[in-house]
Write a protein that holds these residues in place. Structure first.
Motif, PDB file in Angstrom:
ATOM      1  N   LEU A  87       4.950   6.020   1.990  1.00 46.13           N
ATOM      2  CA  LEU A  87       4.281   7.293   2.257  1.00 46.13           C
ATOM      3  C   LEU A  87       4.954   8.359   1.409  1.00 46.13           C
ATOM      4  CD1 LEU A  87       2.572   9.432   3.739  1.00 46.13           C
ATOM      5  CD2 LEU A  87       4.307   9.415   5.557  1.00 46.13           C
ATOM      6  N   SER A 127       5.603  -2.789   8.307  1.00 45.30           N
ATOM      7  CA  SER A 127       5.614  -3.375   6.959  1.00 45.30           C
ATOM      8  C   SER A 127       6.865  -4.193   6.702  1.00 45.30           C
ATOM      9  CB  SER A 127       5.498  -2.269   5.909  1.00 45.30           C
ATOM     10  OG  SER A 127       6.740  -1.570   5.776  1.00 45.30           O
ATOM     11  N   LEU A 140      -6.249   2.837   7.737  1.00 50.67           N
ATOM     12  CA  LEU A 140      -5.205   2.137   6.987  1.00 50.67           C
ATOM     13  C   LEU A 140      -4.750   0.885   7.714  1.00 50.67           C
ATOM     14  CD1 LEU A 140      -3.179   5.303   5.953  1.00 50.67           C
ATOM     15  CD2 LEU A 140      -4.683   3.951   4.485  1.00 50.67           C
ATOM     16  N   VAL A 165       0.725   0.160   5.493  1.00 47.44           N
ATOM     17  CA  VAL A 165       1.376   1.244   4.761  1.00 47.44           C
ATOM     18  C   VAL A 165       2.814   0.823   4.479  1.00 47.44           C
ATOM     19  CG1 VAL A 165       2.030   3.672   4.695  1.00 47.44           C
ATOM     20  CG2 VAL A 165      -0.030   2.988   5.941  1.00 47.44           C
ATOM     21  N   VAL A 200       0.617   5.480   0.231  1.00 47.45           N
ATOM     22  CA  VAL A 200      -0.203   6.629   0.611  1.00 47.45           C
ATOM     23  C   VAL A 200       0.415   7.875   0.002  1.00 47.45           C
ATOM     24  CG1 VAL A 200      -1.002   8.058   2.533  1.00 47.45           C
ATOM     25  CG2 VAL A 200      -0.979   5.557   2.750  1.00 47.45           C
ATOM     26  N   THR A 213       0.839  -1.197   0.000  1.00 44.49           N
ATOM     27  CA  THR A 213       0.000   0.000   0.000  1.00 44.49           C
ATOM     28  C   THR A 213       0.871   1.244   0.000  1.00 44.49           C
ATOM     29  OG1 THR A 213      -1.775  -1.108   1.212  1.00 44.49           O
ATOM     30  CG2 THR A 213      -1.761   1.302   1.265  1.00 44.49           C
ATOM     31  N   LEU A 254       1.683   7.618  10.624  1.00 44.70           N
ATOM     32  CA  LEU A 254       1.834   6.407   9.818  1.00 44.70           C
ATOM     33  C   LEU A 254       3.134   5.657  10.081  1.00 44.70           C
ATOM     34  CD1 LEU A 254       0.394   7.512   6.354  1.00 44.70           C
ATOM     35  CD2 LEU A 254      -0.782   6.576   8.350  1.00 44.70           C
TER      36      LEU A 254
END
Length: 250
Positions: free
Chosen positions: A81, A127, A75, A78, A13, A11, A120
């Motif tokens: 970013l 992750s 979310l 993530v 962002v 993902t 985040l």
């Protein structure tokens, strides 16, 4: 996002994604297979873009702590970013500085970047291979007359990002700062309060970068293997040497 897709698909962002570099970055990352979550205040533009790229659009105002908190809470994962939200207002001298413009630039570029990054960061670390890309500017490296409000904010944003680079050593998070020169987006239109003629004059007679040019660099940074950190990337049009010097042929 289903739990299975959350576990297998990375993902990304992107903030300030309703136009310009943010929108182009969202498209580029979507092409590379990311589940892209885009945030900005102009939800109508976001929704259209999300439909085009198969992403998810959410209202986000990085100057509003509650908005950032709501955004982050949705979310599940993530991996990337892209701190793109920001901007400039005015070209006043220091002696004639508009304090409201300065506050807006600092709140948007500096504190806004801090808010969303802080919110985040746990997910980026979790992750196992997070990446924070912060779009600063050559204004984060140089100063120019009548630009102290913007250059001071961009310098501070850059210092925030570079400090985090050291603080996160040993964590599975990479940090890339991208410092563009002249890019033809809505940047100048915002800076000059919607004055189209004045905004157009900024790029007259030269070939500036495009939002897609910057987006390609963002996607390239995101495509590097986990052990490779592209710390800082400066890109300018061929016609621009620095914040003060450029050549115009038209």
């Amino acid at each position: 996002m289903t739990s299975s897709s959350a576990s297998t698909r990375k993902t990304a962002v992107v903030t300030g994604a309703s136009s310009g570099i943010g929108a182009a970055a969202a498209r580029a990352l979507a092409r590379d297979g990311y589940e892209v979550v885009i945030g900005a205040r102009r939800v109508d533009r976001l929704t259209e873009l999300a439909e085009q790229i198969g992403g998810r659009a959410m209202y986000l105002d990085v100057t509003d702590a509650a908005s950032v908190e709501r955004f982050a809470a949705t979310l599940e994962r993530v991996d990337v970013l892209v701190n793109n939200a920001g901007g400039a207002k005015g070209l006043a001298t220091v002696s004639e500085a508009n304090l409201d413009d300065w506050r807006w630039m600092w709140e948007t570029n500096v504190v806004g970047t801090l808010r969303i990054t802080k919110a985040l960061l746990p997910a980026l670390i979790a992750s196992g291979d997070g990446l924070i890309v912060t779009i600063t500017s050559i204004a984060a490296l140089e100063v120019y007359d009548n630009g102290a409000g913007y250059t001071s904010a961009k310098h501070a944003q850059g210092v925030l990002h570079r400090t985090l680079r050291g603080e996160l050593l040993g964590s599975p998070v990479r940090l890339t700062e991208i410092c563009p020169g002249m890019v033809e987006t809505e940047f100048s239109l915002v800076r000059f309060d919607g004055d189209t003629d004045r905004a157009d004059q900024v790029y007259q007679g030269l070939t500036p970068l495009t939002a897609d040019d910057v987006a390609e660099v963002i996607a390239f940074a995101a495509s590097r293997p986990p052990h490779v950190n592209l710390d800082q990337i400066v890109l300018k049009p061929r016609d621009q040497a620095d914040a003060r010097r450029n050549v115009r042929t038209g």
